[in-house]
Design a protein around this motif. Structure first.
Motif, PDB file in Angstrom:
ATOM      1  N   LEU A 121      13.842  59.980   6.242  1.00 36.66           N
ATOM      2  CA  LEU A 121      13.538  58.725   7.216  1.00 36.66           C
ATOM      3  C   LEU A 121      12.700  59.439   8.351  1.00 36.66           C
ATOM      4  N   LEU A 122      13.016  60.662   8.374  1.00 40.23           N
ATOM      5  CA  LEU A 122      12.889  61.611  10.123  1.00 40.23           C
ATOM      6  C   LEU A 122      11.453  62.469   9.481  1.00 40.23           C
ATOM      7  N   GLY A 123      10.770  61.711   8.727  1.00 42.98           N
ATOM      8  CA  GLY A 123       8.912  62.317   8.630  1.00 42.98           C
ATOM      9  C   GLY A 123       8.660  63.530   6.765  1.00 42.98           C
ATOM     10  N   ASP A 124       8.227  64.481   7.827  1.00 43.55           N
ATOM     11  CA  ASP A 124       7.714  65.826   7.361  1.00 43.55           C
ATOM     12  C   ASP A 124       9.175  66.633   7.426  1.00 43.55           C
ATOM     13  N   VAL A 125      10.608  66.273   7.651  1.00 40.32           N
ATOM     14  CA  VAL A 125      11.745  67.376   7.953  1.00 40.32           C
ATOM     15  C   VAL A 125      12.108  67.912   6.627  1.00 40.32           C
ATOM     16  N   TRP A 126      12.535  68.823   7.269  1.00 43.10           N
ATOM     17  CA  TRP A 126      13.397  69.701   5.315  1.00 43.10           C
ATOM     18  C   TRP A 126      14.549  70.268   5.723  1.00 43.10           C
ATOM     19  N   ARG A 127      15.559  70.267   4.684  1.00 39.19           N
ATOM     20  CA  ARG A 127      16.425  70.535   5.262  1.00 39.19           C
ATOM     21  C   ARG A 127      17.722  71.149   4.153  1.00 39.19           C
ATOM     22  N   ASP A 128      18.549  71.972   4.245  1.00 36.18           N
ATOM     23  CA  ASP A 128      19.619  72.572   3.407  1.00 36.18           C
ATOM     24  C   ASP A 128      20.598  71.781   3.376  1.00 36.18           C
ATOM     25  N   GLU A 129      20.937  71.102   2.245  1.00 39.68           N
ATOM     26  CA  GLU A 129      22.177  70.253   2.475  1.00 39.68           C
ATOM     27  C   GLU A 129      23.617  70.430   1.539  1.00 39.68           C
ATOM     28  N   ALA A 130      24.824  70.457   1.860  1.00 39.83           N
ATOM     29  CA  ALA A 130      25.618  71.032   1.699  1.00 39.83           C
ATOM     30  C   ALA A 130      25.585  69.515   0.528  1.00 39.83           C
ATOM     31  N   VAL A 131      26.138  69.898  -0.654  1.00 43.64           N
ATOM     32  CA  VAL A 131      26.692  68.523  -1.359  1.00 43.64           C
ATOM     33  C   VAL A 131      28.589  68.957  -2.255  1.00 43.64           C
ATOM     34  N   ARG A 132      29.468  67.792  -1.865  1.00 43.38           N
ATOM     35  CA  ARG A 132      30.928  68.157  -1.780  1.00 43.38           C
ATOM     36  C   ARG A 132      30.957  66.918  -2.750  1.00 43.38           C
ATOM     37  N   ARG A 133      32.112  67.365  -2.887  1.00 43.80           N
ATOM     38  CA  ARG A 133      33.541  65.996  -3.338  1.00 43.80           C
ATOM     39  C   ARG A 133      34.633  66.297  -4.160  1.00 43.80           C
ATOM     40  N   ILE A 134      35.412  65.120  -3.557  1.00 39.27           N
ATOM     41  CA  ILE A 134      37.422  65.391  -4.037  1.00 39.27           C
ATOM     42  C   ILE A 134      36.647  63.667  -5.978  1.00 39.27           C
ATOM     43  N   THR A 135      37.665  64.522  -6.284  1.00 44.02           N
ATOM     44  CA  THR A 135      37.950  63.352  -7.809  1.00 44.02           C
ATOM     45  C   THR A 135      38.447  62.695  -7.450  1.00 44.02           C
ATOM     46  N   ARG A 136      39.025  61.823  -8.081  1.00 42.98           N
ATOM     47  CA  ARG A 136      39.981  60.966  -8.158  1.00 42.98           C
ATOM     48  C   ARG A 136      41.338  61.768  -8.425  1.00 42.98           C
ATOM     49  N   GLU A 137      41.493  63.311  -9.348  1.00 40.47           N
ATOM     50  CA  GLU A 137      42.373  64.039  -9.459  1.00 40.47           C
ATOM     51  C   GLU A 137      42.770  64.727  -8.196  1.00 40.47           C
ATOM     52  N   GLN A 138      42.594  64.899  -7.820  1.00 40.81           N
ATOM     53  CA  GLN A 138      42.650  65.824  -6.085  1.00 40.81           C
ATOM     54  C   GLN A 138      42.761  64.953  -4.993  1.00 40.81           C
ATOM     55  N   TRP A 139      42.748  63.516  -5.556  1.00 42.23           N
ATOM     56  CA  TRP A 139      42.560  62.557  -4.251  1.00 42.23           C
ATOM     57  C   TRP A 139      44.364  62.083  -4.947  1.00 42.23           C
ATOM     58  N   GLU A 140      44.992  61.617  -6.007  1.00 40.24           N
ATOM     59  CA  GLU A 140      45.929  61.349  -6.666  1.00 40.24           C
ATOM     60  C   GLU A 140      47.274  62.507  -7.044  1.00 40.24           C
ATOM     61  N   ALA A 141      46.622  63.781  -6.297  1.00 38.66           N
ATOM     62  CA  ALA A 141      47.341  65.188  -5.489  1.00 38.66           C
ATOM     63  C   ALA A 141      47.641  64.902  -4.501  1.00 38.66           C
ATOM     64  N   GLY A 142      46.992  64.064  -3.452  1.00 35.40           N
ATOM     65  CA  GLY A 142      47.359  63.960  -2.282  1.00 35.40           C
ATOM     66  C   GLY A 142      46.352  65.524  -1.503  1.00 35.40           C
ATOM     67  N   VAL A 143      45.176  66.011  -1.857  1.00 33.73           N
ATOM     68  CA  VAL A 143      44.976  66.793  -1.104  1.00 33.73           C
ATOM     69  C   VAL A 143      43.913  66.364   0.170  1.00 33.73           C
ATOM     70  N   ALA A 144      43.875  65.065   0.206  1.00 32.69           N
ATOM     71  CA  ALA A 144      43.287  64.740   1.626  1.00 32.69           C
ATOM     72  C   ALA A 144      44.324  64.096   2.327  1.00 32.69           C
ATOM     73  N   ASP A 145      45.194  63.775   1.750  1.00 40.42           N
ATOM     74  CA  ASP A 145      46.896  63.412   2.939  1.00 40.42           C
ATOM     75  C   ASP A 145      46.854  64.657   3.372  1.00 40.42           C
ATOM     76  N   ALA A 146      47.480  65.311   2.542  1.00 40.07           N
ATOM     77  CA  ALA A 146      47.702  67.172   2.389  1.00 40.07           C
ATOM     78  C   ALA A 146      47.112  67.481   4.330  1.00 40.07           C
ATOM     79  N   LEU A 147      45.614  67.244   4.212  1.00 40.25           N
ATOM     80  CA  LEU A 147      44.561  67.950   4.868  1.00 40.25           C
ATOM     81  C   LEU A 147      45.079  67.331   6.082  1.00 40.25           C
ATOM     82  N   ASP A 148      45.470  66.365   6.610  1.00 39.04           N
ATOM     83  CA  ASP A 148      45.802  65.317   7.458  1.00 39.04           C
ATOM     84  C   ASP A 148      46.367  66.071   8.944  1.00 39.04           C
TER      85      ASP A 148
END
Length: 193
Positions: A166-193
């Motif tokens: 969508l930016l045309g001839d622009v190239w960038r390095d991209e971080a790919v991240r994930r949180i799994t259901r198990e991590q979510w249920e273990a409270g990882v996201a809430d613990a980082l509040d």
């Protein structure tokens, strides 16, 4: 479509053919500091913003981020089909969606994106029964990196030299991240509040 509430925000569908939503979208999406950081061109007119609401922001699980105290959309957030960088990642599992977001520059640094993202991720895991929520961001985008850290999305890999279509001839390095259901249920996201 679902509406989600947080302390300061309502996440609701964008309203097609609504002049106020189109104007609010244009107000914030026309900034040269917002769109390019998220991988798209700044909006050039209210009419273009109205068309983007119809063509893009009307997708399932895409929400206007509405500030409760003003009832104005100030950004957008959604869960969508993962991009090619995510699907090609070892450990990719389904069902999974990719989170994407942006917020108007006057609202940067107020914790609104993490607040909206937590509500959307909870919806994804509890209501949509996702196994993972993925996220990608430009390696140079420190703000998105901090948000994803707060949400518990862990860096899985860096995808080098990704074309920002969508930016045309622009190239960038991209971080790919994930949180799994198990991590979510273990409270990882809430613990980082």
């Amino acid at each position: 479509m679902t509406m989600l509430e947080t302390e300061r925000l309502t996440l609701r569908p964008w309203r097609m053919d609504d002049a106020a939503d189109a104007q609010a979208l244009f107000t914030y999406a026309s900034s040269p500091d917002v769109g390019p950081a998220a991988g798209w061109q700044p909006h050039r007119s209210v009419a273009e913003s109205a068309e983007i609401i119809r063509a893009v922001l009307s997708a399932p699980e895409t929400y206007a981020v509405v500030l409760k105290r003003t009832d104005e959309p100030i950004g957008s957030i959604g869960l969508q089909k993962p991009c090619a960088s995510v699907i090609g990642t070892p450990g990719y599992q389904t069902p999974a969606l990719e989170i994407g977001y942006w917020i108007g520059k006057p609202y940067w640094g107020q914790g609104l994106v993490p607040e909206a993202s937590r509500a959307l991720m909870r919806h994804g895991f509890e209501d949509l029964d996702l196994q993972a929520v993925w996220g990608t961001h430009d390696m140079e985008n420190a703000k998105s990196s901090r948000v994803m850290d707060k949400l518990g999305l862990r860096l899985v890999r860096v995808q080098p030299h990704v074309r920002m279509e969508l930016l045309g001839d622009v190239w960038r390095d991209e971080a790919v991240r994930r949180i799994t259901r198990e991590q979510w249920e273990a409270g990882v996201a809430d613990a980082l509040d």
